[in-house]
Motif scaffolding. Sequence first.
Motif, PDB file in Angstrom:
ATOM      1  N   GLU A 113       0.805  -1.086  -0.162  1.00  0.00           N
ATOM      2  CA  GLU A 113      -0.053  -0.019   0.059  1.00  0.00           C
ATOM      3  C   GLU A 113       0.762   1.278   0.005  1.00  0.00           C
ATOM      4  OE1 GLU A 113      -3.046  -0.217   3.062  1.00  0.00           O
ATOM      5  OE2 GLU A 113      -4.116  -1.636   2.031  1.00  0.00           O
ATOM      6  N   VAL A 121       3.816  -0.844   4.604  1.00  0.00           N
ATOM      7  CA  VAL A 121       2.653  -1.042   5.034  1.00  0.00           C
ATOM      8  C   VAL A 121       1.907  -2.011   3.761  1.00  0.00           C
ATOM      9  CG1 VAL A 121       0.126  -0.456   5.302  1.00  0.00           C
ATOM     10  CG2 VAL A 121       1.925   0.993   6.398  1.00  0.00           C
ATOM     11  N   TRP A 122       1.547  -3.216   4.072  1.00  0.00           N
ATOM     12  CA  TRP A 122       1.270  -4.246   3.247  1.00  0.00           C
ATOM     13  C   TRP A 122      -0.507  -4.608   3.476  1.00  0.00           C
ATOM     14  CZ3 TRP A 122       3.863  -6.691  -1.088  1.00  0.00           C
ATOM     15  CH2 TRP A 122       4.977  -5.914  -1.429  1.00  0.00           C
ATOM     16  N   GLU A 123      -1.089  -5.079   2.362  1.00  0.00           N
ATOM     17  CA  GLU A 123      -2.344  -5.919   2.516  1.00  0.00           C
ATOM     18  C   GLU A 123      -1.832  -7.194   2.577  1.00  0.00           C
ATOM     19  OE1 GLU A 123      -6.449  -6.668   0.517  1.00  0.00           O
ATOM     20  OE2 GLU A 123      -5.176  -5.346  -0.249  1.00  0.00           O
ATOM     21  N   LYS A 163      -9.506  -5.438   7.292  1.00  0.00           N
ATOM     22  CA  LYS A 163     -10.411  -4.889   6.141  1.00  0.00           C
ATOM     23  C   LYS A 163     -11.787  -5.669   6.036  1.00  0.00           C
ATOM     24  CE  LYS A 163      -7.921  -3.977   2.294  1.00  0.00           C
ATOM     25  NZ  LYS A 163      -7.734  -2.454   2.162  1.00  0.00           N
ATOM     26  N   LYS A 201      -5.771  -8.304   6.216  1.00  0.00           N
ATOM     27  CA  LYS A 201      -5.181  -7.238   7.189  1.00  0.00           C
ATOM     28  C   LYS A 201      -4.221  -6.223   6.567  1.00  0.00           C
ATOM     29  CE  LYS A 201      -6.705 -10.029  10.499  1.00  0.00           C
ATOM     30  NZ  LYS A 201      -7.763  -9.838  11.461  1.00  0.00           N
ATOM     31  N   ARG A 202      -4.357  -5.050   7.163  1.00  0.00           N
ATOM     32  CA  ARG A 202      -3.283  -4.182   6.827  1.00  0.00           C
ATOM     33  C   ARG A 202      -2.093  -4.288   7.830  1.00  0.00           C
ATOM     34  NH1 ARG A 202      -4.172   1.040   7.508  1.00  0.00           N
ATOM     35  NH2 ARG A 202      -2.701   1.901   6.076  1.00  0.00           N
ATOM     36  N   GLU A 251       1.944  -3.620   9.080  1.00  0.00           N
ATOM     37  CA  GLU A 251       3.179  -2.782   8.957  1.00  0.00           C
ATOM     38  C   GLU A 251       4.368  -3.486   9.354  1.00  0.00           C
ATOM     39  OE1 GLU A 251       4.903   1.805   9.397  1.00  0.00           O
ATOM     40  OE2 GLU A 251       3.336   1.192  10.890  1.00  0.00           O
TER      41      GLU A 251
END
Length: 342
Positions: free
Chosen positions: A87, A91-93, A123, A128-129, A131
């Motif tokens: 993202e 920070v990743w989905e 979400k 999940k978001r 870090e």
Amino acid sequence: MLKKDFWFDLPQELIAQEPCIPRDAARLMYLDRNSDKIEHHIFRDLTDLLEAGDLLVVNNSKVLPARLIGEKEHTGAVCELLLLRQEKNDVWECLAKPGKRLKPGMRILFGDGTLTATILETKEDGNKRVEFAYDTQTLYEKLDEFGRMPLPPYITKQLEDQSQYQTVYAKELGSAAAPTAGLHFTPELMEALKQKGIGIAEVTLHVGLGTFRPVKEDDIADHLMHSEWYSISEETARRINETKAAGHRVIAVGTTSCRTLESVAAKYGEIRACSGDTSIFLYPGCEFHCLDGLITNFHLPESTLIMLVSAFYGYERTMAAYKTAVEERYRFFSFGDAMLIL
């Protein structure tokens, strides 16, 4: 057309659990669109089946070792993250297991603890978001150290060598799954093709996990296709256009290369240098504006991939070819055998 039209019986033992060694020793079914002829070959026979002036278009996307298995801080409970999409910055989905137990604020430790993940948000779809924090210059160095290849769910055997799930020409990091038709190529085969005057050009399409998403709607036209990012360089666009102008064939290696070229041709009426997102869904009745040939593996029943092959080769001929493949004991899916359609 209906989803059930693309069903076929596939014995479990035909699902390949490991790649062929050497890669180009896999079997190759040759399908002639003009004569309906079916021939059985070895993949390295490509040098005999293709002609000087043909251009192979490969997807140079590289698979991230995006599957991380770690422990929840304080409790030590085993959990897993699968990186889906960056993202911003770190920070990743992600897909998470066990998803319901990983709440915002929780931390996961990987390996020796020099890589950690903090859950930021759950979400709407349950992803999940997350870090990440690490002690190296980039996250990718830690993925190389601790990550595993995100193998498809039908492959149950762990790889001894992670490079077995990368093409020999992979260079652009970003895929969650391999462009598997390209797994059959070796440096020696690529050199033999070049010596014969067969060109190789590269595009990039980062394969998402949506490639494994099942078609749920009965009417396939109602299926919502996943989106993936692609890029075509000036050099590749020039070579494709020169090949077509000279009356030679452009052959996609894999459904991802096919979707890239056909997306651009449909959008602009030609192949040009560009990048963007595509959610093109090719199924019987769709027109092809660029391709003259396709190299692809044998795909799941009722998948968007077998629908794409049916769009290019014809529905009845595709289903007959798959019946032959089962009868002849071809190996299926990511590490399986291939077909060449010309």
